[in-house]
Design a protein around this motif. Structure first.
Motif, short mmCIF file in Angstrom:
data_model
loop_
_atom_site.label_atom_id
_atom_site.label_comp_id
_atom_site.label_asym_id
_atom_site.label_seq_id
_atom_site.Cartn_x
_atom_site.Cartn_y
_atom_site.Cartn_z
N HIS A 167 30.95 -30.62 -9.70
CA HIS A 167 32.22 -30.61 -10.43
C HIS A 167 33.34 -30.26 -9.46
CE1 HIS A 167 35.01 -28.37 -13.45
NE2 HIS A 167 35.42 -29.61 -13.22
N ILE A 168 34.34 -31.14 -9.36
CA ILE A 168 35.49 -30.90 -8.49
C ILE A 168 36.75 -31.14 -9.30
CG2 ILE A 168 36.62 -31.50 -6.31
CD1 ILE A 168 34.00 -32.73 -5.37
N GLU A 169 37.75 -30.28 -9.12
CA GLU A 169 39.01 -30.41 -9.85
C GLU A 169 40.16 -30.69 -8.89
OE1 GLU A 169 39.75 -27.08 -12.36
OE2 GLU A 169 38.31 -27.74 -13.88
N TYR A 170 41.11 -31.50 -9.38
CA TYR A 170 42.28 -31.87 -8.60
C TYR A 170 43.53 -31.72 -9.46
CZ TYR A 170 38.84 -34.18 -5.58
OH TYR A 170 37.78 -34.46 -4.77
N ASP A 171 44.61 -31.26 -8.84
CA ASP A 171 45.93 -31.32 -9.46
C ASP A 171 46.47 -32.72 -9.23
OD1 ASP A 171 46.04 -28.64 -10.35
OD2 ASP A 171 46.56 -27.99 -8.33
N LEU A 172 46.92 -33.36 -10.29
CA LEU A 172 47.30 -34.76 -10.25
C LEU A 172 48.78 -34.91 -10.58
CD1 LEU A 172 46.60 -37.80 -10.21
CD2 LEU A 172 45.85 -37.57 -12.59
N SER A 173 49.49 -35.68 -9.75
CA SER A 173 50.90 -35.96 -10.01
C SER A 173 51.27 -37.28 -9.36
CB SER A 173 51.79 -34.83 -9.46
OG SER A 173 51.64 -34.71 -8.06
N PHE A 174 52.47 -37.74 -9.63
CA PHE A 174 52.99 -38.96 -9.03
C PHE A 174 54.27 -38.66 -8.27
CE2 PHE A 174 50.57 -40.64 -12.69
CZ PHE A 174 49.76 -41.56 -12.02
N THR A 208 49.25 -38.42 -6.15
CA THR A 208 48.93 -37.27 -5.30
C THR A 208 47.80 -36.49 -5.96
OG1 THR A 208 51.20 -37.09 -4.48
CG2 THR A 208 49.78 -35.17 -4.21
N LEU A 209 46.72 -36.29 -5.23
CA LEU A 209 45.58 -35.51 -5.71
C LEU A 209 45.43 -34.30 -4.81
CD1 LEU A 209 43.44 -38.66 -6.21
CD2 LEU A 209 43.75 -37.01 -8.04
N ALA A 259 36.60 -41.05 -0.73
CA ALA A 259 37.40 -42.06 -1.40
C ALA A 259 38.61 -41.45 -2.09
CB ALA A 259 36.53 -42.80 -2.42
N ILE A 260 38.44 -40.28 -2.70
CA ILE A 260 39.56 -39.62 -3.36
C ILE A 260 40.59 -39.18 -2.33
CG2 ILE A 260 40.20 -37.54 -4.66
CD1 ILE A 260 37.56 -37.86 -6.20
N GLN A 261 40.15 -38.73 -1.18
CA GLN A 261 41.08 -38.35 -0.12
C GLN A 261 41.90 -39.56 0.34
OE1 GLN A 261 40.40 -35.46 3.43
NE2 GLN A 261 39.67 -37.45 4.12
N LEU A 262 41.25 -40.70 0.54
CA LEU A 262 41.97 -41.91 0.94
C LEU A 262 42.92 -42.37 -0.16
CD1 LEU A 262 39.05 -43.88 2.63
CD2 LEU A 262 40.99 -42.81 3.78
N ALA A 263 42.49 -42.26 -1.41
CA ALA A 263 43.35 -42.64 -2.53
C ALA A 263 44.60 -41.78 -2.59
CB ALA A 263 42.57 -42.55 -3.84
N SER A 264 44.45 -40.50 -2.30
CA SER A 264 45.61 -39.60 -2.31
C SER A 264 46.57 -39.94 -1.18
CB SER A 264 45.15 -38.14 -2.20
OG SER A 264 46.25 -37.26 -2.35
N TRP A 265 46.05 -40.35 -0.03
CA TRP A 265 46.91 -40.69 1.10
C TRP A 265 47.58 -42.04 0.94
CZ3 TRP A 265 42.78 -39.20 5.31
CH2 TRP A 265 42.78 -37.79 5.46
#
Length: 369
Positions: free
Chosen positions: A5-12, A191-192, A169-175
């Motif tokens: 289980h991993i959590e991220y703060d999500l925004s645009f 932004t994750l 993949a999530i890191q690349l998606a955030s970048w």
């Protein structure tokens, strides 16, 4: 035991036109999962030697991890997403900041267009004097007022390698990623934050595993975004404008991205066209006022050059990344032999010109400023 289980703060960083069934903006998990899958393919592709099919190909691994409902193989996804908030978008047509939008010049003297219209045609529909219709902007998630939390759950059967691939993949998606309509033009720049993801890639070295020499990325068996390109200067990743100054708000950032996109189109346009194919159609298709009689109006080539805005904490920073790939085989085969030869002879030079044009406006990742 692997972490499940991993959590991220999500925004645009820019408005996100993420539509529900009624094409109204709403926080939703399907486009987030699709974005993660896109970048997972970039992570996984070199491990399978860029083979898509076959018993050990990319499709098999993707089905094992993200699930499949095919007749031959049906299994549940080992990755599940959950959002804390499913609220609708709060940035509506009536509150769209039209008066704050900058404009960019077009081809003829004195001819200009608002940056948001240029980058957002579709979710932003210009006024039509012929039909007496007013401009309409589809409702969007507001980058200034709306935040969320994303939870990523892994099944207990997921291996540590599979979990690590998703995290990459999530890191690349955030970048580099965005979701919703016109996300490759910079809308819905996501932004994750969490799981030790830096806001921007700290150096070219962290991207080495995801890069391929761009001149070898145009073979017809690689007609999908399989890697970040690289040339003699390094990864085809640009971070920040040349003067290094961040933007104060998303309107300024959108104006800059529109300027970059317009300039890229002009750089490609100098190579002209052959019979049905033009240089600009290789950047993305369709192209306004540049028809292709073999492809018509319904075919699409998604842009392999992605534009993005990143919130750094000190301001907004523009990002560009090129994932070079061939013209989709199904479209390539529809062209005449003359057009096919024209593509093979010109596409590398077209993209070199595009890269040089961006080099004049933005900083290569890791390059001395």
């Amino acid at each position: 035991m692997a972490r499940t289980h991993i959590e991220y703060d999500l925004s645009f960083a820019t408005p996100a036109f993420v539509g529900d069934a009624a094409q109204q903006a709403q926080w939703r998990t399907p486009p987030l999962k699709a974005l993660i899958r896109q970048w997972w393919r970039v992570v996984k592709a070199p491990q399978v030697s860029f083979n898509v099919d076959g018993p050990y190909g990319l499709r098999v691994h993707e089905a094992q991890l993200f699930g499949s409902a095919s007749d031959k193989q049906a299994n549940q996804s080992l990755v599940k997403l959950r959002l804390q908030d499913w609220a609708g978008g709060r940035l509506e047509n009536s509150t769209w900041p039209r008066q704050e939008m900058g404009k960019i010049p077009l081809g003829k003297p004195g001819q200009v267009i608002r940056a948001d219209l240029y980058l957002g045609f579709g979710p932003i529909t210009p006024a039509s004097s012929k039909k007496g219709l007013a401009e309409q902007v589809r409702r969007a998630i507001d980058p200034q007022k709306q935040r969320n939390k994303l939870s990523v759950f892994f099944a207990r059967t997921a291996t540590e390698n599979q979990i690590d691939e998703v995290r990459q993949a999530i890191q690349l998606a955030s970048w580099f990623g965005g979701i919703g309509s016109r996300s490759r033009n910079g809308w819905g720049s996501i932004t994750l934050q969490g799981d030790t993801i830096p806001r921007l890639p700290p150096s070219p070295n962290v991207l080495a595993a995801y890069c391929q020499p761009f001149r070898g990325c145009f073979t017809l068996d690689r007609d999908w975004p399989h890697a970040i390109g690289k040339d003699e200067l390094g990864p085809l990743v640009w971070v920040g404008r040349r003067d290094g100054a961040p933007f104060r708000n998303w309107r300024e950032a959108v104006l800059f991205l529109a300027t970059v996109r317009r300039s890229v189109r002009c750089a490609a346009k100098r190579f002209g066209r052959n019979q049905d194919i033009s240089a600009n159609q290789l950047i993305a298709y369709p192209v306004t006022q540049s028809n292709n009689g073999k492809w018509g109006n319904d075919e699409r080539i998604a842009g392999s050059l992605r534009l993005k805005v990143v919130e750094t904490g000190q301001g907004l920073v523009p990002v560009a990344v090129h994932l070079p790939c061939a013209v989709p085989r199904v479209l390539f085969d529809k062209l005449s032999s003359s057009d096919q030869q024209w593509i093979n002879s010109h596409q590398l030079d077209i993209w070199v010109a595009v890269h040089r044009d961006i080099d004049q406006k933005m900083n290569r990742l890791g390059a001395a400023k």
